[in-house]
Design a protein around this motif. Structure first.
Motif, PDB file in Angstrom:
ATOM      1  N   ASP A  32       0.760  -1.156  -0.084  1.00 52.30           N
ATOM      2  CA  ASP A  32       0.052   0.128   0.089  1.00 52.30           C
ATOM      3  C   ASP A  32       1.060   1.158  -0.136  1.00 52.30           C
ATOM      4  OD1 ASP A  32      -3.078  -1.066   1.191  1.00 52.30           O
ATOM      5  OD2 ASP A  32      -1.117  -2.177   1.461  1.00 52.30           O
ATOM      6  N   ARG A  33       1.882   1.406   0.966  1.00 51.89           N
ATOM      7  CA  ARG A  33       2.508   2.677   1.108  1.00 51.89           C
ATOM      8  C   ARG A  33       3.566   2.820  -0.233  1.00 51.89           C
ATOM      9  NH1 ARG A  33       5.818   3.400   6.468  1.00 51.89           N
ATOM     10  NH2 ARG A  33       3.656   3.132   7.189  1.00 51.89           N
ATOM     11  N   THR A  51       1.301   3.958  -3.274  1.00 52.83           N
ATOM     12  CA  THR A  51       0.894   5.255  -3.056  1.00 52.83           C
ATOM     13  C   THR A  51       1.941   6.205  -3.197  1.00 52.83           C
ATOM     14  OG1 THR A  51      -0.812   4.383  -1.484  1.00 52.83           O
ATOM     15  CG2 THR A  51      -0.491   6.857  -1.476  1.00 52.83           C
ATOM     16  N   TRP A  80      -6.009  -7.903  -3.056  1.00 53.90           N
ATOM     17  CA  TRP A  80      -5.422  -6.734  -2.833  1.00 53.90           C
ATOM     18  C   TRP A  80      -5.671  -5.569  -3.523  1.00 53.90           C
ATOM     19  CZ3 TRP A  80      -1.959  -3.525  -4.634  1.00 53.90           C
ATOM     20  CH2 TRP A  80      -1.671  -2.496  -3.690  1.00 53.90           C
ATOM     21  N   ALA A  81      -5.467  -5.984  -4.975  1.00 58.54           N
ATOM     22  CA  ALA A  81      -5.235  -5.094  -5.845  1.00 58.54           C
ATOM     23  C   ALA A  81      -6.630  -4.435  -6.274  1.00 58.54           C
ATOM     24  CB  ALA A  81      -4.625  -5.566  -7.356  1.00 58.54           C
ATOM     25  N   ASP A 139      -9.223  -4.519  -4.052  1.00 56.76           N
ATOM     26  CA  ASP A 139      -9.831  -3.553  -2.999  1.00 56.76           C
ATOM     27  C   ASP A 139      -8.821  -2.332  -2.713  1.00 56.76           C
ATOM     28  OD1 ASP A 139     -11.241  -5.910  -2.290  1.00 56.76           O
ATOM     29  OD2 ASP A 139     -10.253  -6.555  -0.451  1.00 56.76           O
ATOM     30  N   PHE A 140      -7.602  -2.186  -3.256  1.00 51.07           N
ATOM     31  CA  PHE A 140      -6.806  -1.071  -3.115  1.00 51.07           C
ATOM     32  C   PHE A 140      -7.629   0.011  -4.311  1.00 51.07           C
ATOM     33  CE2 PHE A 140      -3.763   1.619  -4.708  1.00 51.07           C
ATOM     34  CZ  PHE A 140      -2.874   2.286  -3.486  1.00 51.07           C
ATOM     35  N   ALA A 166     -10.744   1.215  -3.037  1.00 50.25           N
ATOM     36  CA  ALA A 166     -10.587   2.385  -2.019  1.00 50.25           C
ATOM     37  C   ALA A 166     -10.291   3.627  -2.531  1.00 50.25           C
ATOM     38  CB  ALA A 166      -9.664   1.902  -0.961  1.00 50.25           C
ATOM     39  N   GLN A 167      -9.397   3.568  -3.658  1.00 56.29           N
ATOM     40  CA  GLN A 167      -8.902   4.896  -4.251  1.00 56.29           C
ATOM     41  C   GLN A 167     -10.023   5.493  -4.958  1.00 56.29           C
ATOM     42  OE1 GLN A 167      -5.756   5.854  -3.574  1.00 56.29           O
ATOM     43  NE2 GLN A 167      -5.953   3.772  -2.438  1.00 56.29           N
TER      44      GLN A 167
END
Length: 281
Positions: A224-225, A228, A272-273, A275-276, A279-280
């Protein structure tokens, strides 16, 4: 994915957008049938197979042509990844991915796009000047043969060397799309094991920046970090280049995307991809 991951791909398919590129490895413990079956499974599920061709593992031109021919039969030669491979001594006539590309055989079997390797933090066994020369020579050879190129990088924990490397690629006149290797969520011990194996920098300061600590190795870590931070820097580069124009525009990063290494499994990375992104938005 590996040749053994067909069941895992089927399990993860609900979380992967149709048309996604999925690489299929060329490992020494897999055979022709496994590699072709995996590429066919990717194609049949509505994704784009990118079979790896490991130059130094090929024992002959006949073996290369047999592999390409079988892939072509299942519609899986449009995109391939030409990589040197691990053996210290080549097992046949191809000592590098450059030699494989220069064979001229790839377009004969319907290859339209070739991924080539990039190393933002260098390679443990190959000097930097050789890496840069080969990157330039491979880019030129693919262009001469009418094939598109994609630079697919080793995975990283730190955005700083990645961004510096991207700018150096562009400064050398290579405008090819770059896909930055990104570890999917996985156990911290597993991530560090792969980092040591491939010569990736993983000191305490860098992994803290990525989002985990070397003193607590029992958990898992996601990108995530890293993602981003990389996106923020690339957006700033694009904005600055657009405002500057001329020479400033030439320093922009160009087309940069992500390539996920599924160290924690196809399902975990795909979810993960998904959901990420959700979220964006």
């Amino acid at each position: 994915m590996t040749g053994k991951d067909i069941a895992g791909l089927d399990e993860a398919k609900h979380a992967i957008p149709l048309g996604t590129k999925i690489n299929v490895t060329f490992l020494d413990n897999e055979d022709l049938e496994m590699r072709v079956a995996a590429a066919k499974a990717v194609k049949d599920l509505g994704f784009v197979p990118v079979p790896h061709i490991s130059a130094r593992r090929l024992q002959s031109q006949d073996q290369l042509e047999e592999f390409l021919g079988r892939l072509q039969e299942v519609g899986a030669t449009g995109h391939v990844f030409s990589v040197g491979g691990d053996p210290t001594t080549p097992e046949g006539p191809y000592d590098s991915s450059l030699a494989l590309i220069q064979s001229g055989l790839l377009p004969k079997y319907g290859v339209r796009e070739v991924s080539i390797a990039g190393y933002p933090e260098g390679h443990p066994d190959i000097p930097d000047d050789v890496l840069w020369r080969h990157l330039e020579d491979k880019s030129a050879a693919l262009k001469d043969q009418g094939m598109d190129a994609v630079i697919l990088t080793q995975f990283a924990f730190d955005t700083d060397p990645v961004l510096d490397w991207i700018h150096t690629v562009r400064d050398r006149g290579i405008a090819t799309e770059i896909r930055i290797g990104t570890p999917g969520p996985a156990g911290i011990k597993r991530l560090l094991g792969f980092a040591r194996r491939f010569g990736i920098g993983a000191n305490a300061m860098i992994v803290k920046k990525y989002g985990f600590s070397l003193t607590n190795l029992m958990g898992t870590a996601g990108p995530d970090r890293f993602v981003t931070d990389l996106a923020s820097h690339l957006a700033h580069d694009h904005s600055a280049g657009s405002e500057a124009g001329g020479a400033g525009a030439a320093r922009t990063a160009g087309s940069v995307k992500l390539h996920f290494y599924t160290f924690g499994g196809l399902l975990a990375t795909s979810e993960w991809a998904r959901d990420f992104i959700a979220a964006q938005s």
